[in-house]
Design a protein around this motif. Structure first.
Motif, PDB file in Angstrom:
ATOM      1  N   ASP A   1      -1.574 -79.351   5.959  1.00 57.97           N
ATOM      2  CA  ASP A   1      -2.079 -78.028   6.330  1.00 57.97           C
ATOM      3  C   ASP A   1      -3.007 -78.114   7.537  1.00 57.97           C
ATOM      4  O   ASP A   1      -2.948 -77.271   8.440  1.00 57.97           O
ATOM      5  N   GLY A   2      -3.859 -79.128   7.557  1.00 60.01           N
ATOM      6  CA  GLY A   2      -4.771 -79.295   8.680  1.00 60.01           C
ATOM      7  C   GLY A   2      -4.043 -79.539   9.984  1.00 60.01           C
ATOM      8  O   GLY A   2      -4.418 -78.997  11.037  1.00 60.01           O
ATOM      9  N   VAL A   3      -2.996 -80.341   9.940  1.00 58.39           N
ATOM     10  CA  VAL A   3      -2.201 -80.612  11.142  1.00 58.39           C
ATOM     11  C   VAL A   3      -1.524 -79.333  11.620  1.00 58.39           C
ATOM     12  O   VAL A   3      -1.536 -79.012  12.823  1.00 58.39           O
ATOM     13  N   ARG A   4      -0.940 -78.590  10.706  1.00 51.91           N
ATOM     14  CA  ARG A   4      -0.245 -77.361  11.087  1.00 51.91           C
ATOM     15  C   ARG A   4      -1.209 -76.344  11.705  1.00 51.91           C
ATOM     16  O   ARG A   4      -0.889 -75.704  12.720  1.00 51.91           O
ATOM     17  N   GLU A   5      -2.376 -76.197  11.107  1.00 52.69           N
ATOM     18  CA  GLU A   5      -3.361 -75.256  11.638  1.00 52.69           C
ATOM     19  C   GLU A   5      -3.828 -75.669  13.033  1.00 52.69           C
ATOM     20  O   GLU A   5      -3.998 -74.820  13.917  1.00 52.69           O
ATOM     21  N   PHE A   6      -4.026 -76.973  13.232  1.00 52.16           N
ATOM     22  CA  PHE A   6      -4.439 -77.447  14.549  1.00 52.16           C
ATOM     23  C   PHE A   6      -3.340 -77.231  15.580  1.00 52.16           C
ATOM     24  O   PHE A   6      -3.602 -76.787  16.702  1.00 52.16           O
ATOM     25  N   ALA A   7      -2.100 -77.548  15.228  1.00 53.89           N
ATOM     26  CA  ALA A   7      -0.985 -77.363  16.160  1.00 53.89           C
ATOM     27  C   ALA A   7      -0.849 -75.898  16.550  1.00 53.89           C
ATOM     28  O   ALA A   7      -0.655 -75.568  17.737  1.00 53.89           O
ATOM     29  N   ASP A   8      -0.959 -75.011  15.581  1.00 53.66           N
ATOM     30  CA  ASP A   8      -0.861 -73.570  15.871  1.00 53.66           C
ATOM     31  C   ASP A   8      -1.973 -73.130  16.813  1.00 53.66           C
ATOM     32  O   ASP A   8      -1.738 -72.371  17.770  1.00 53.66           O
ATOM     33  N   ALA A   9      -3.193 -73.612  16.565  1.00 50.48           N
ATOM     34  CA  ALA A   9      -4.327 -73.240  17.404  1.00 50.48           C
ATOM     35  C   ALA A   9      -4.164 -73.779  18.823  1.00 50.48           C
ATOM     36  O   ALA A   9      -4.466 -73.088  19.811  1.00 50.48           O
ATOM     37  N   ALA A  10      -3.669 -75.009  18.937  1.00 51.39           N
ATOM     38  CA  ALA A  10      -3.472 -75.607  20.252  1.00 51.39           C
ATOM     39  C   ALA A  10      -2.423 -74.850  21.059  1.00 51.39           C
ATOM     40  O   ALA A  10      -2.617 -74.565  22.249  1.00 51.39           O
ATOM     41  N   LEU A  11      -1.307 -74.523  20.413  1.00 48.84           N
ATOM     42  CA  LEU A  11      -0.251 -73.793  21.120  1.00 48.84           C
ATOM     43  C   LEU A  11      -0.699 -72.391  21.503  1.00 48.84           C
ATOM     44  O   LEU A  11      -0.359 -71.893  22.582  1.00 48.84           O
ATOM     45  N   GLU A  12      -1.476 -71.750  20.639  1.00 47.33           N
ATOM     46  CA  GLU A  12      -1.980 -70.417  20.963  1.00 47.33           C
ATOM     47  C   GLU A  12      -2.927 -70.467  22.153  1.00 47.33           C
ATOM     48  O   GLU A  12      -2.893 -69.597  23.029  1.00 47.33           O
ATOM     49  N   THR A  13      -3.748 -71.509  22.212  1.00 45.90           N
ATOM     50  CA  THR A  13      -4.709 -71.649  23.304  1.00 45.90           C
ATOM     51  C   THR A  13      -4.034 -72.019  24.611  1.00 45.90           C
ATOM     52  O   THR A  13      -4.339 -71.455  25.666  1.00 45.90           O
ATOM     53  N   LEU A  14      -3.111 -72.978  24.556  1.00 46.94           N
ATOM     54  CA  LEU A  14      -2.510 -73.528  25.765  1.00 46.94           C
ATOM     55  C   LEU A  14      -1.259 -72.781  26.217  1.00 46.94           C
ATOM     56  O   LEU A  14      -0.900 -72.836  27.394  1.00 46.94           O
ATOM     57  N   GLY A  15      -0.560 -72.147  25.282  1.00 46.57           N
ATOM     58  CA  GLY A  15       0.698 -71.495  25.618  1.00 46.57           C
ATOM     59  C   GLY A  15       1.856 -72.457  25.726  1.00 46.57           C
ATOM     60  O   GLY A  15       2.987 -72.058  26.035  1.00 46.57           O
ATOM     61  N   GLY A  16       1.616 -73.705  25.466  1.00 47.78           N
ATOM     62  CA  GLY A  16       2.635 -74.748  25.547  1.00 47.78           C
ATOM     63  C   GLY A  16       1.923 -76.079  25.665  1.00 47.78           C
ATOM     64  O   GLY A  16       0.688 -76.141  25.693  1.00 47.78           O
ATOM     65  N   VAL A  17       2.677 -77.156  25.753  1.00 42.89           N
ATOM     66  CA  VAL A  17       2.039 -78.467  25.825  1.00 42.89           C
ATOM     67  C   VAL A  17       2.881 -79.421  26.662  1.00 42.89           C
ATOM     68  O   VAL A  17       4.113 -79.340  26.673  1.00 42.89           O
ATOM     69  N   ASP A  18       2.198 -80.302  27.410  1.00 39.45           N
ATOM     70  CA  ASP A  18       2.860 -81.304  28.251  1.00 39.45           C
ATOM     71  C   ASP A  18       2.485 -82.730  27.864  1.00 39.45           C
ATOM     72  O   ASP A  18       3.219 -83.670  28.146  1.00 39.45           O
ATOM     73  N   ILE A  19       1.316 -82.885  27.233  1.00 40.88           N
ATOM     74  CA  ILE A  19       0.794 -84.207  26.890  1.00 40.88           C
ATOM     75  C   ILE A  19       0.241 -84.166  25.470  1.00 40.88           C
ATOM     76  O   ILE A  19      -0.515 -83.244  25.135  1.00 40.88           O
ATOM     77  N   VAL A  20       0.606 -85.156  24.649  1.00 40.70           N
ATOM     78  CA  VAL A  20       0.057 -85.277  23.304  1.00 40.70           C
ATOM     79  C   VAL A  20      -0.485 -86.688  23.134  1.00 40.70           C
ATOM     80  O   VAL A  20       0.238 -87.663  23.337  1.00 40.70           O
ATOM     81  N   VAL A  21      -1.762 -86.792  22.790  1.00 40.76           N
ATOM     82  CA  VAL A  21      -2.378 -88.093  22.530  1.00 40.76           C
ATOM     83  C   VAL A  21      -2.841 -88.117  21.085  1.00 40.76           C
ATOM     84  O   VAL A  21      -3.784 -87.424  20.705  1.00 40.76           O
ATOM     85  N   ASN A  22      -2.152 -88.909  20.265  1.00 44.23           N
ATOM     86  CA  ASN A  22      -2.505 -89.057  18.853  1.00 44.23           C
ATOM     87  C   ASN A  22      -3.513 -90.191  18.724  1.00 44.23           C
ATOM     88  O   ASN A  22      -3.146 -91.366  18.593  1.00 44.23           O
ATOM     89  N   ASN A  23      -4.789 -89.830  18.772  1.00 45.85           N
ATOM     90  CA  ASN A  23      -5.863 -90.816  18.756  1.00 45.85           C
ATOM     91  C   ASN A  23      -6.582 -90.901  17.416  1.00 45.85           C
ATOM     92  O   ASN A  23      -7.188 -91.917  17.099  1.00 45.85           O
ATOM     93  N   ALA A  24      -6.535 -89.848  16.615  1.00 43.66           N
ATOM     94  CA  ALA A  24      -7.268 -89.831  15.343  1.00 43.66           C
ATOM     95  C   ALA A  24      -6.818 -90.976  14.439  1.00 43.66           C
ATOM     96  O   ALA A  24      -5.627 -91.278  14.355  1.00 43.66           O
ATOM     97  N   GLY A  25      -7.769 -91.608  13.777  1.00 45.15           N
ATOM     98  CA  GLY A  25      -7.419 -92.701  12.882  1.00 45.15           C
ATOM     99  C   GLY A  25      -8.653 -93.318  12.261  1.00 45.15           C
ATOM    100  O   GLY A  25      -9.773 -92.832  12.446  1.00 45.15           O
TER     101      GLY A  25
END
Length: 268
Positions: free
Chosen positions: A70-94
């Motif tokens: 759920d947290g991932v989905r909410e973040f992805a939705d927020a990112a796409l709403e803010t950016l309007g799209g995406v060109d770069i994804v950096v998966n750094n969390a760990g």
């Protein structure tokens, strides 16, 4: 100097107009990556469980727990709403909550797999359609040399990162025809707020006292094991990321790049 008409010299603004998503960007390596991408002209959205004083200014921060679907989905939705799209994804969390004997891993096994591996799988699944719409882009996964040298008490973390590296290669093969590049970075000992906490946990696990002297001694031991003679800095990693997600690295995909000051040189 150019290659196929492209400058090989980095320049401010080379990511102008690019939209980037960086997980775990409130401090340490993630914050350094965010600053690098912002300096290169990208618009950046980042996430963490809570904001930190190290969160770079100019980034859009989204509070999110990426250890849950759920947290991932909410973040992805927020990112796409803010950016309007995406060109770069950096998966750094760990990371991992605590150290364990190999015989006592189950306690934190699911969390460690969720935050180090499945968070990236879930986020990529949500964002790859936008990358395809953008006509290409780059996905980068932050891994660890724990997958090369099996550190005692970190087997659960190492296993999750090993899964991330294997997944990264498969994703690179699948997305290459879409013009989407996928890479992983295998990091050594980098000096960050999280690494200082980890040193304290390690000292205490082996029966020591996590006082300033003990922590300094362990940091010195780690540095002495690195051929270049020092722990890495977050900026060392951010510079590599900035290059790898840029057009200058347009023929690099499917690689797992080790950045560790030479610590694992010669190890198989």
């Amino acid at each position: 100097m150019t290659s196929h008409g492209r400058s090989l010299v980095p320049s401010v603004g080379e990511l102008e107009g690019k939209r980037a998503v960086v997980t775990g960007g409130s401090r340490g390596i993630g914050a350094a990556i965010v600053r690098n991408l912002l300096d290169a002209g990208a618009t950046v959205v980042t996430s963490a469980r809570k904001p930190d004083e190290g969160t770079p200014s100019g980034v859009t921060f989204v509070k999110a727990d990426l250890s849950t679907s759920d947290g991932v989905r909410e973040f992805a939705d927020a990112a796409l709403e803010t950016l309007g799209g995406v060109d770069i994804v950096v998966n750094n969390a760990g990371g991992c909550r605590s150290f364990h004997s190999v015989l006592d891993l189950e306690k934190d096994w699911q969390y460690t797999m969720d935050i180090n591996f499945l968070a990236a799988v879930r986020l990529n699944a949500a964002l790859v359609p936008s990358l395809r719409e953008s006509g290409g882009g780059a996905v980068l996964h932050v891994s660890s040399i724990a997958t090369i040298a099996a550190y005692p008490i970190l087997y659960h973390y190492a296993a999750a990162k090993a899964a991330l590296e294997t997944y990264s290669k498969g994703l690179a093969a699948e997305l290459a025809t879409d013009g989407i590049r996928v890479l992983s970075l295998c990091l050594g000992n980098v000096e960050t707020p999280a690494s200082k906490i980890a040193r304290g946990q390690a000292v205490e696990y082996f029966g020591g006292v996590a006082d300033p002297a003990g922590l300094e001694a362990l940091a010195g031991k780690w540095a002495a094991e690195i051929p270049l003679g020092r722990l890495g800095a977050a900026e060392d990693i951010a510079e590599a990321v900035g290059f790898l997600v840029s057009p200058r690295a347009s023929w690099i995909t499917g690689s797992n790049i080790v950045i560790d000051g030479g610590k694992t040189a010669g190890l198989s």
